[in-house]
Design an enzyme around this catalytic site. Structure first.
Site, PDB file in Angstrom:
ATOM      1  N   ASP A  49     -53.205  15.712   1.915  1.00 10.18           N
ATOM      2  CA  ASP A  49     -53.695  17.081   0.675  1.00 10.18           C
ATOM      3  C   ASP A  49     -53.794  17.052  -0.784  1.00 10.18           C
ATOM      4  O   ASP A  49     -53.309  16.505  -1.052  1.00 10.18           O
ATOM      5  CB  ASP A  49     -53.329  18.624   1.299  1.00 10.18           C
ATOM      6  CG  ASP A  49     -51.371  17.734   1.184  1.00 10.18           C
ATOM      7  OD1 ASP A  49     -51.713  18.671   0.052  1.00 10.18           O
ATOM      8  OD2 ASP A  49     -50.894  17.967   1.528  1.00 10.18           O
ATOM      9  N   GLU A 140     -46.645  30.449   1.434  1.00  6.82           N
ATOM     10  CA  GLU A 140     -45.065  29.652  -0.123  1.00  6.82           C
ATOM     11  C   GLU A 140     -44.043  30.654  -0.280  1.00  6.82           C
ATOM     12  O   GLU A 140     -43.355  31.159  -0.281  1.00  6.82           O
ATOM     13  CB  GLU A 140     -45.166  28.508  -0.883  1.00  6.82           C
ATOM     14  CG  GLU A 140     -46.183  27.999   0.491  1.00  6.82           C
ATOM     15  CD  GLU A 140     -46.573  26.584  -1.246  1.00  6.82           C
ATOM     16  OE1 GLU A 140     -45.800  26.431  -1.638  1.00  6.82           O
ATOM     17  OE2 GLU A 140     -48.120  25.786  -0.801  1.00  6.82           O
TER      18      GLU A 140
END
Length: 244
Positions: A49, A140
């Site tokens: 990613d 997150e």
């Protein structure tokens, strides 16, 4: 034991005054672990990613990791919050397609910003095509200006808005601890992409769709470190979950 302890300390951030030798040792241990994890998942689809933090990627060189394992897919950051379009999204999106790497786009969710505005930004930025992976919500952080309950409501609204637009159920990316503590029960209908870099973890979780097992890999065509991920299946199974 020394190498294991020092490598673990490096990953957990216990040492802030590392010498060059210690840094080199930590990198070597990281590389050994990366190879061992890849070896343990022979036959699984491997990917990475990227975002603007990797700078300009030379997609003509992004082919393998450890010169042995083909990189089959990539998740590309498209947006963050309600106003940020990743500076390299367009280049990465087109570059991955030209290199015939299965691509997917993700949104970095900011808990204190309006969830529907964040969904709208992603929708206006990302045009999925047949063969692309489902959209990903990257969560997150915990909220600072609202309750946990309201944050989860916002996450749900984002996910539903994205599913309504793209006609495919999104994937949720988060750390293993965040997943266990805040998402596992309420969002059990969704598939998860889990980040866990700990040395004790050697295999992908049975209920994980993807596992981000390192943030410190080296891949030709990318400057500096990059995240590497394992899909819980082979490349043909990966194509099965793609947008039709």
């Amino acid at each position: 034991v020394y190498h294991y302890r020092e490598g673990l300390a490096y990953y957990l951030g216990f040492k802030s005054d590392k010498t060059q030798y210690e840094k080199a040792e930590a990198k070597r241990i990281s590389d050994v672990r990366n190879y061992q994890v890849l070896e343990n998942h022979e036959g699984k689809a491997i990917g990475l990613d990227v975002s603007e933090f990797q700078g300009t990627v030379d997609w003509t060189l992004v082919k393998t990791i450890e010169n042995s394992y083909p990189l089959e897919f990539v998740f590309i950051r498209a947006t963050a919050g309600n106003d940020k379009v990743d500076g390299q999204f367009k280049n990465n999106w087109l570059g991955a397609q030209k290199s015939k790497i299965i691509r997917g786009a993700y949104h970095y969710y900011r808990p204190n910003e309006n969830s529907l505005e964040q969904a709208e930004l992603f929708i206006n930025t990302v045009q999925l095509q047949k063969g692309d992976l489902p959209p990903v919500l990257d969560i997150e952080k915990l909220p600072k200006e609202q309750s946990l309950k309201n944050m989860k409501l916002g996450l749900s609204r984002w996910l539903k808005a994205i599913e309504a637009h793209y006609k495919v159920k999104p994937i949720i990316y988060t750390s293993e601890k965040y997943y266990d503590d805040f998402l596992k029960e309420e969002f059990s209908d969704y598939l998860f992409w889990i980040a866990n870099y700990n040395f004790y973890r050697e295999k992908i979780g049975d209920d994980w769709l993807f596992w981000q097992f390192t943030e410190k890999a080296s891949v030709p065509g990318i400057k500096g470190n990059v995240d590497v991920n394992i899909y819980n299946g082979d490349v043909e199974q990966l194509r099965f979950i793609a947008v039709e």
